[in-house]
Design a protein around this motif. Structure first.
Motif, PDB file in Angstrom:
ATOM      1  N   ASP A  20     -20.566  64.002 -20.119  1.00  0.00           N
ATOM      2  CA  ASP A  20     -20.807  65.383 -20.546  1.00  0.00           C
ATOM      3  C   ASP A  20     -21.926  65.162 -21.678  1.00  0.00           C
ATOM      4  O   ASP A  20     -22.647  66.195 -22.183  1.00  0.00           O
ATOM      5  CB  ASP A  20     -19.554  65.699 -21.309  1.00  0.00           C
ATOM      6  CG  ASP A  20     -18.435  66.392 -20.305  1.00  0.00           C
ATOM      7  OD1 ASP A  20     -18.803  66.531 -19.254  1.00  0.00           O
ATOM      8  OD2 ASP A  20     -17.337  66.500 -20.645  1.00  0.00           O
ATOM      9  N   VAL A  21     -22.134  64.009 -22.082  1.00  0.00           N
ATOM     10  CA  VAL A  21     -23.190  63.757 -23.487  1.00  0.00           C
ATOM     11  C   VAL A  21     -24.422  62.919 -22.803  1.00  0.00           C
ATOM     12  O   VAL A  21     -25.443  63.280 -23.284  1.00  0.00           O
ATOM     13  CB  VAL A  21     -22.523  63.092 -24.492  1.00  0.00           C
ATOM     14  CG1 VAL A  21     -23.402  62.858 -25.711  1.00  0.00           C
ATOM     15  CG2 VAL A  21     -21.439  63.996 -24.929  1.00  0.00           C
ATOM     16  N   VAL A  22     -24.067  61.744 -22.282  1.00  0.00           N
ATOM     17  CA  VAL A  22     -25.407  60.920 -22.075  1.00  0.00           C
ATOM     18  C   VAL A  22     -25.982  61.223 -20.648  1.00  0.00           C
ATOM     19  O   VAL A  22     -25.641  61.867 -19.976  1.00  0.00           O
ATOM     20  CB  VAL A  22     -24.612  59.484 -21.770  1.00  0.00           C
ATOM     21  CG1 VAL A  22     -23.905  59.025 -22.997  1.00  0.00           C
ATOM     22  CG2 VAL A  22     -24.039  59.202 -20.618  1.00  0.00           C
ATOM     23  N   ASP A  23     -27.060  60.722 -20.678  1.00  0.00           N
ATOM     24  CA  ASP A  23     -28.058  60.826 -19.495  1.00  0.00           C
ATOM     25  C   ASP A  23     -28.018  59.854 -18.381  1.00  0.00           C
ATOM     26  O   ASP A  23     -28.412  60.043 -17.226  1.00  0.00           O
ATOM     27  CB  ASP A  23     -29.452  61.187 -19.894  1.00  0.00           C
ATOM     28  CG  ASP A  23     -29.767  62.111 -20.865  1.00  0.00           C
ATOM     29  OD1 ASP A  23     -29.770  63.258 -20.587  1.00  0.00           O
ATOM     30  OD2 ASP A  23     -29.666  61.857 -22.091  1.00  0.00           O
ATOM     31  N   LEU A  24     -27.446  58.602 -18.958  1.00  0.00           N
ATOM     32  CA  LEU A  24     -27.404  57.520 -17.871  1.00  0.00           C
ATOM     33  C   LEU A  24     -26.216  56.657 -18.424  1.00  0.00           C
ATOM     34  O   LEU A  24     -25.765  56.432 -19.686  1.00  0.00           O
ATOM     35  CB  LEU A  24     -28.532  56.654 -18.039  1.00  0.00           C
ATOM     36  CG  LEU A  24     -28.638  55.125 -17.453  1.00  0.00           C
ATOM     37  CD1 LEU A  24     -28.611  55.255 -15.817  1.00  0.00           C
ATOM     38  CD2 LEU A  24     -29.605  54.238 -18.003  1.00  0.00           C
ATOM     39  N   ILE A  25     -25.154  56.307 -17.384  1.00  0.00           N
ATOM     40  CA  ILE A  25     -23.811  55.786 -17.738  1.00  0.00           C
ATOM     41  C   ILE A  25     -24.144  54.140 -17.365  1.00  0.00           C
ATOM     42  O   ILE A  25     -24.571  53.754 -16.394  1.00  0.00           O
ATOM     43  CB  ILE A  25     -22.654  56.226 -16.950  1.00  0.00           C
ATOM     44  CG1 ILE A  25     -22.600  57.523 -17.288  1.00  0.00           C
ATOM     45  CG2 ILE A  25     -21.406  55.320 -17.014  1.00  0.00           C
ATOM     46  CD1 ILE A  25     -21.219  58.138 -16.512  1.00  0.00           C
ATOM     47  N   GLN A  26     -23.764  53.416 -18.316  1.00  0.00           N
ATOM     48  CA  GLN A  26     -24.028  52.019 -18.353  1.00  0.00           C
ATOM     49  C   GLN A  26     -22.512  51.250 -17.991  1.00  0.00           C
ATOM     50  O   GLN A  26     -21.823  51.547 -18.647  1.00  0.00           O
ATOM     51  CB  GLN A  26     -24.650  51.201 -19.554  1.00  0.00           C
ATOM     52  CG  GLN A  26     -24.838  49.613 -19.399  1.00  0.00           C
ATOM     53  CD  GLN A  26     -25.767  49.258 -20.586  1.00  0.00           C
ATOM     54  OE1 GLN A  26     -26.829  49.840 -20.758  1.00  0.00           O
ATOM     55  NE2 GLN A  26     -24.569  48.528 -21.475  1.00  0.00           N
TER      56      GLN A  26
ATOM     57  N   VAL B  59     -26.453  55.878 -12.756  1.00  0.00           N
ATOM     58  CA  VAL B  59     -25.467  54.628 -13.275  1.00  0.00           C
ATOM     59  C   VAL B  59     -26.535  53.347 -13.310  1.00  0.00           C
ATOM     60  O   VAL B  59     -27.147  53.110 -12.300  1.00  0.00           O
ATOM     61  CB  VAL B  59     -24.532  54.223 -12.360  1.00  0.00           C
ATOM     62  CG1 VAL B  59     -23.709  53.264 -12.695  1.00  0.00           C
ATOM     63  CG2 VAL B  59     -23.534  55.780 -12.223  1.00  0.00           C
ATOM     64  N   ASN B  60     -26.398  52.726 -14.509  1.00  0.00           N
ATOM     65  CA  ASN B  60     -26.945  51.455 -14.705  1.00  0.00           C
ATOM     66  C   ASN B  60     -25.961  50.404 -14.615  1.00  0.00           C
ATOM     67  O   ASN B  60     -25.093  50.397 -15.613  1.00  0.00           O
ATOM     68  CB  ASN B  60     -27.868  51.404 -15.896  1.00  0.00           C
ATOM     69  CG  ASN B  60     -28.337  49.957 -16.154  1.00  0.00           C
ATOM     70  OD1 ASN B  60     -28.754  49.324 -15.390  1.00  0.00           O
ATOM     71  ND2 ASN B  60     -28.554  49.621 -17.626  1.00  0.00           N
TER      72      ASN B  60
END
Length: 285
Positions: free
Chosen positions: A118-124, A146-147
């Motif tokens: 809901d907040v970030v632009d890319l999930i690591q 996703v990274n």
């Protein structure tokens, strides 16, 4: 034999919305993913974010800001882990809103994925968790790119299985990150040949220049590292033709609460990014 490295065509992955899009992949300039290892306090995070934004803008590079709300894999039970999910995401939201940068952070638990997305632009996805199927599936279904960091225990070609899990679960974009491989005890090495090997899987590839110089558990109850080596490895990776470089940055790394020995000092970032940008232009023509 198919071409590999910078000549391999990989899809362009967009990070961030229309207001601040960052595009990573074939035909795109180098992207930088940077920020402190862990969120310490709001004003410090904002100060580092603004400094990084200025350095990236000066070098003509796109920037994604990174900081962790929880370091769940610290060596010692007594080590600082971060402010936690809610408070940490509130700080990252301020970076997005006030500094105007796309943001990323890592997840360790299935229950964190929805709130983080809901907040970030890319999930690591951290290296230690890169094979955790349920976590990968949840990240893929989050609607965010996703990274995934390659585990220190995996061969670059083994990331094909990670990629299959993400693609079959509907990931909107995937990037793979090299962060060094275990070499004996308390030491990591980087196989630069692994970068084009992973890129030949058909996704953008990032090089983590600061965790690659980390020495896990090298200081007993905490990890060591040697930040002096970061520029050498970063330049080598850009010369290979990576799509992005990841580095953890702090304004006072010798007193940072996590990963200080391998973090780059904020004052040293402008010169380093200028070098990487120039080299990237040469490599990509």
């Amino acid at each position: 034999m198919p071409a590999i490295g910078v000549t391999t065509a990989v899809p362009v992955m967009q990070i961030g919305g229309p207001a601040h899009p960052v595009r990573v992949g074939s035909g795109q300039a180098l992207t930088v993913i940077a920020g402190p290892c862990v969120i310490e306090d709001t004003q410090r995070v904002l100060r580092i974010a603004r400094g990084l934004a200025a350095a990236a803008d000066q070098a003509g590079l796109s920037l994604v800001f990174k900081a962790s709300f929880d370091k769940a894999n610290r060596t010692s039970l007594d080590s600082y882990r971060g402010p936690g999910l809610d408070d940490g995401l509130a700080v990252l939201r301020r970076v997005r809103d006030e500094v105007g940068l796309p943001v990323t952070t890592d997840v360790h638990l299935l229950g964190q994925v929805g709130a983080v997305a809901d907040v970030v632009d890319l999930i690591q996805v951290p290296a230690f968790l890169c094979r955790q199927t349920d976590l990968l599936v949840a990240c893929a279904r989050s609607g965010r790119p996703v990274n995934v960091k390659k585990g220190q225990f995996l061969a670059p070609s083994d990331m094909a299985h990670v990629l299959t899990k993400l693609r079959r679960s509907g990931a909107v974009g995937v990037m793979l990150t090299e962060r060094g491989s275990s070499f004996g005890y308390n030491h990591l090495v980087v196989d630069m040949a692994g970068l084009p090997t992973m890129r030949a899987l058909g996704v953008p590839v990032c090089f983590d220049a600061t965790h690659s110089v980390q020495r896990p558990g090298g200081l007993g109850e905490r990890s060591g590292g040697d930040r002096r080596l970061v520029p050498f490895l970063a330049r080598a990776a850009v010369a290979v033709g990576v799509d992005a470089v990841f580095m953890e940055v702090h304004d006072d790394p010798d007193h940072a609460l996590s990963d200080g020995p391998n973090m780059v000092c904020l004052d040293d970032v402008p010169a380093l990014l200028s070098e990487l940008a120039a080299l990237d232009r040469v490599v990509k023509g």
